[in-house]
Design a protein around this motif. Sequence first.
Motif, PDB file in Angstrom:
ATOM      1  N   GLY A   4       0.790  -1.228   0.000  1.00  0.00           N
ATOM      2  CA  GLY A   4       0.000   0.000   0.000  1.00  0.00           C
ATOM      3  C   GLY A   4       0.820   1.273   0.000  1.00  0.00           C
ATOM      4  N   THR A   5       2.141   1.190   0.160  1.00  0.00           N
ATOM      5  CA  THR A   5       2.980   2.385   0.109  1.00  0.00           C
ATOM      6  C   THR A   5       3.044   2.878  -1.329  1.00  0.00           C
ATOM      7  OG1 THR A   5       4.319   1.641   1.970  1.00  0.00           O
ATOM      8  CG2 THR A   5       5.274   3.330   0.561  1.00  0.00           C
ATOM      9  N   THR A   6       2.807   4.163  -1.524  1.00  0.00           N
ATOM     10  CA  THR A   6       2.826   4.746  -2.858  1.00  0.00           C
ATOM     11  C   THR A   6       4.030   5.671  -3.003  1.00  0.00           C
ATOM     12  OG1 THR A   6       1.431   6.599  -2.152  1.00  0.00           O
ATOM     13  CG2 THR A   6       0.308   4.667  -3.061  1.00  0.00           C
ATOM     14  N   ILE A   7       4.468   5.833  -4.239  1.00  0.00           N
ATOM     15  CA  ILE A   7       5.521   6.795  -4.563  1.00  0.00           C
ATOM     16  C   ILE A   7       4.942   7.748  -5.589  1.00  0.00           C
ATOM     17  CG2 ILE A   7       7.834   7.136  -5.502  1.00  0.00           C
ATOM     18  CD1 ILE A   7       8.529   4.293  -4.653  1.00  0.00           C
ATOM     19  N   LYS A   8       5.028   9.046  -5.303  1.00  0.00           N
ATOM     20  CA  LYS A   8       4.485  10.020  -6.251  1.00  0.00           C
ATOM     21  C   LYS A   8       5.340  11.276  -6.298  1.00  0.00           C
ATOM     22  CE  LYS A   8       1.072  11.472  -2.824  1.00  0.00           C
ATOM     23  NZ  LYS A   8      -0.321  11.525  -2.489  1.00  0.00           N
ATOM     24  N   VAL A   9       5.220  11.989  -7.401  1.00  0.00           N
ATOM     25  CA  VAL A   9       5.906  13.258  -7.590  1.00  0.00           C
ATOM     26  C   VAL A   9       5.013  14.353  -7.025  1.00  0.00           C
ATOM     27  CG1 VAL A   9       6.760  14.905  -9.298  1.00  0.00           C
ATOM     28  CG2 VAL A   9       7.165  12.448  -9.616  1.00  0.00           C
ATOM     29  N   ASN A  10       5.605  15.228  -6.199  1.00  0.00           N
ATOM     30  CA  ASN A  10       4.881  16.355  -5.624  1.00  0.00           C
ATOM     31  C   ASN A  10       5.737  17.602  -5.772  1.00  0.00           C
ATOM     32  OD1 ASN A  10       3.659  18.311  -4.080  1.00  0.00           O
ATOM     33  ND2 ASN A  10       3.448  17.068  -2.234  1.00  0.00           N
ATOM     34  N   PRO A  11       5.466  18.431  -6.802  1.00  0.00           N
ATOM     35  CA  PRO A  11       6.289  19.623  -7.032  1.00  0.00           C
ATOM     36  C   PRO A  11       6.103  20.701  -5.955  1.00  0.00           C
ATOM     37  CG  PRO A  11       4.462  19.547  -8.584  1.00  0.00           C
ATOM     38  CD  PRO A  11       4.430  18.266  -7.820  1.00  0.00           C
ATOM     39  N   ASP A  12       5.133  20.529  -5.058  1.00  0.00           N
ATOM     40  CA  ASP A  12       4.917  21.502  -3.985  1.00  0.00           C
ATOM     41  C   ASP A  12       5.646  21.133  -2.698  1.00  0.00           C
ATOM     42  OD1 ASP A  12       3.177  23.047  -5.599  1.00  0.00           O
ATOM     43  OD2 ASP A  12       1.519  21.687  -5.126  1.00  0.00           O
ATOM     44  N   LEU A  13       6.265  19.951  -2.655  1.00  0.00           N
ATOM     45  CA  LEU A  13       6.996  19.507  -1.474  1.00  0.00           C
ATOM     46  C   LEU A  13       8.160  20.461  -1.227  1.00  0.00           C
ATOM     47  CD1 LEU A  13       6.898  17.041   0.500  1.00  0.00           C
ATOM     48  CD2 LEU A  13       8.604  15.965  -0.955  1.00  0.00           C
ATOM     49  N   THR A  14       8.373  20.861   0.041  1.00  0.00           N
ATOM     50  CA  THR A  14       9.435  21.835   0.337  1.00  0.00           C
ATOM     51  C   THR A  14      10.827  21.214   0.356  1.00  0.00           C
ATOM     52  OG1 THR A  14       9.103  21.542   2.721  1.00  0.00           O
ATOM     53  CG2 THR A  14       7.891  23.343   1.651  1.00  0.00           C
ATOM     54  N   ALA A  16      13.417  17.690  -1.099  1.00  0.00           N
ATOM     55  CA  ALA A  16      13.564  16.801  -2.262  1.00  0.00           C
ATOM     56  C   ALA A  16      12.713  15.545  -2.127  1.00  0.00           C
ATOM     57  CB  ALA A  16      15.032  16.425  -2.453  1.00  0.00           C
ATOM     58  N   GLY A  17      12.549  15.064  -0.898  1.00  0.00           N
ATOM     59  CA  GLY A  17      11.756  13.862  -0.697  1.00  0.00           C
ATOM     60  C   GLY A  17      11.258  13.763   0.719  1.00  0.00           C
ATOM     61  N   GLY A  18      10.229  12.945   0.903  1.00  0.00           N
ATOM     62  CA  GLY A  18       9.685  12.748   2.238  1.00  0.00           C
ATOM     63  C   GLY A  18       8.810  11.513   2.296  1.00  0.00           C
ATOM     64  N   TYR A  19       8.661  10.976   3.498  1.00  0.00           N
ATOM     65  CA  TYR A  19       7.779   9.832   3.725  1.00  0.00           C
ATOM     66  C   TYR A  19       6.819  10.190   4.844  1.00  0.00           C
ATOM     67  CZ  TYR A  19       5.787   5.499   5.276  1.00  0.00           C
ATOM     68  OH  TYR A  19       4.886   4.538   5.632  1.00  0.00           O
ATOM     69  N   LYS A  20       5.543   9.879   4.633  1.00  0.00           N
ATOM     70  CA  LYS A  20       4.547  10.098   5.667  1.00  0.00           C
ATOM     71  C   LYS A  20       3.415   9.111   5.485  1.00  0.00           C
ATOM     72  CE  LYS A  20       2.464  13.904   8.148  1.00  0.00           C
ATOM     73  NZ  LYS A  20       2.278  15.342   8.174  1.00  0.00           N
ATOM     74  N   LYS A  21       3.227   8.266   6.479  1.00  0.00           N
ATOM     75  CA  LYS A  21       2.090   7.347   6.557  1.00  0.00           C
ATOM     76  C   LYS A  21       1.722   6.699   5.233  1.00  0.00           C
ATOM     77  CE  LYS A  21       1.164   8.126  10.928  1.00  0.00           C
ATOM     78  NZ  LYS A  21       1.824   7.287  11.852  1.00  0.00           N
ATOM     79  N   GLY A  22       2.603   5.875   4.709  1.00  0.00           N
ATOM     80  CA  GLY A  22       2.290   5.084   3.524  1.00  0.00           C
ATOM     81  C   GLY A  22       2.522   5.762   2.190  1.00  0.00           C
ATOM     82  N   SER A  23       3.100   6.958   2.204  1.00  0.00           N
ATOM     83  CA  SER A  23       3.308   7.679   0.946  1.00  0.00           C
ATOM     84  C   SER A  23       4.712   8.283   0.890  1.00  0.00           C
ATOM     85  CB  SER A  23       2.261   8.791   0.803  1.00  0.00           C
ATOM     86  OG  SER A  23       2.457   9.493  -0.400  1.00  0.00           O
ATOM     87  N   ILE A  24       5.416   7.970  -0.187  1.00  0.00           N
ATOM     88  CA  ILE A  24       6.711   8.575  -0.465  1.00  0.00           C
ATOM     89  C   ILE A  24       6.471   9.638  -1.527  1.00  0.00           C
ATOM     90  CG2 ILE A  24       8.995   8.200  -1.474  1.00  0.00           C
ATOM     91  CD1 ILE A  24       8.803   5.313  -0.367  1.00  0.00           C
ATOM     92  N   GLU A  25       6.932  10.859  -1.242  1.00  0.00           N
ATOM     93  CA  GLU A  25       6.789  11.952  -2.203  1.00  0.00           C
ATOM     94  C   GLU A  25       8.177  12.463  -2.578  1.00  0.00           C
ATOM     95  OE1 GLU A  25       4.186  14.875  -0.476  1.00  0.00           O
ATOM     96  OE2 GLU A  25       2.421  13.672  -0.914  1.00  0.00           O
ATOM     97  N   ILE A  26       8.332  12.764  -3.849  1.00  0.00           N
ATOM     98  CA  ILE A  26       9.589  13.264  -4.396  1.00  0.00           C
ATOM     99  C   ILE A  26       9.305  14.574  -5.135  1.00  0.00           C
ATOM    100  CG2 ILE A  26      11.522  12.765  -5.965  1.00  0.00           C
ATOM    101  CD1 ILE A  26      11.338  10.739  -3.666  1.00  0.00           C
ATOM    102  N   ASN A  27      10.134  15.589  -4.902  1.00  0.00           N
ATOM    103  CA  ASN A  27      10.053  16.832  -5.655  1.00  0.00           C
ATOM    104  C   ASN A  27      11.321  16.966  -6.486  1.00  0.00           C
ATOM    105  OD1 ASN A  27       9.942  19.379  -6.713  1.00  0.00           O
ATOM    106  ND2 ASN A  27       9.406  20.406  -4.815  1.00  0.00           N
ATOM    107  N   PRO A  28      11.245  16.629  -7.793  1.00  0.00           N
ATOM    108  CA  PRO A  28      12.452  16.681  -8.633  1.00  0.00           C
ATOM    109  C   PRO A  28      13.048  18.083  -8.734  1.00  0.00           C
ATOM    110  CG  PRO A  28      10.508  15.974  -9.911  1.00  0.00           C
ATOM    111  CD  PRO A  28      10.066  16.196  -8.503  1.00  0.00           C
TER     112      PRO A  28
END
Length: 201
Positions: A4-14, A16-28
């Motif tokens: 259930g862990t997802t990886i997604k691109v988030n250009p609004d993330l402050t 480069a990357g972060g993990y929070k409750k089942g979601s990995i977000e990356i800001n290229p």
Amino acid sequence: MYSGTTIKVNPDLTLAGGYKKGSIEINPNKISMKGDVNLKVRKLILHELFHSVTSDRFDLYSKDRNLVSFREAQIFDRMEDLRREALSKMDQAKLKVSINKINNSIKQSGRTDSSVYQAINNNPELSQHLDSTIDVSGKLSLEDRLVYNLLNGKEFMTGLATERDFQEAMNQMKSGSKSVLDRFVDLMTKFMEAIGGVKES
């Protein structure tokens, strides 16, 4: 990584990357384009994947040790003892400067909800180092980044698993007859056994 862990691109993330409750977000957009960008992206994803294995369990343990298995709680207790031991062996004057620079850097990024910021400001062991007279200008140095990994259990485990500079520093630091890195590997193996990630030998 748990199901259930997802990886997604988030250009609004402050960051480069972060993990929070089942979601990995990356800001290229926050990844430096200097040097080997592919290597930086792979390291970032590995770092956040490791958080996906350990962070949720550690958060439960931090909230109430009865929310994790007895074995996990014992392992996290020993991991926290190891982290505190390593932190106590740091040069205290340099530690004070690094903590203030890290605290300021997090404030400037707007990530005051981060676990490291909370650890600095809510833990007397760390908040005693806050000093408004210290110059906190400039980028974080390698030493500052090493200290960052010692400020809470989640970053300590992830730094030891994924960051070569931190691994090398902790391999040089002794904890009894072994290095801090060797003790971490022993504890991490037991943790993976406890959550079913590897079979006990």
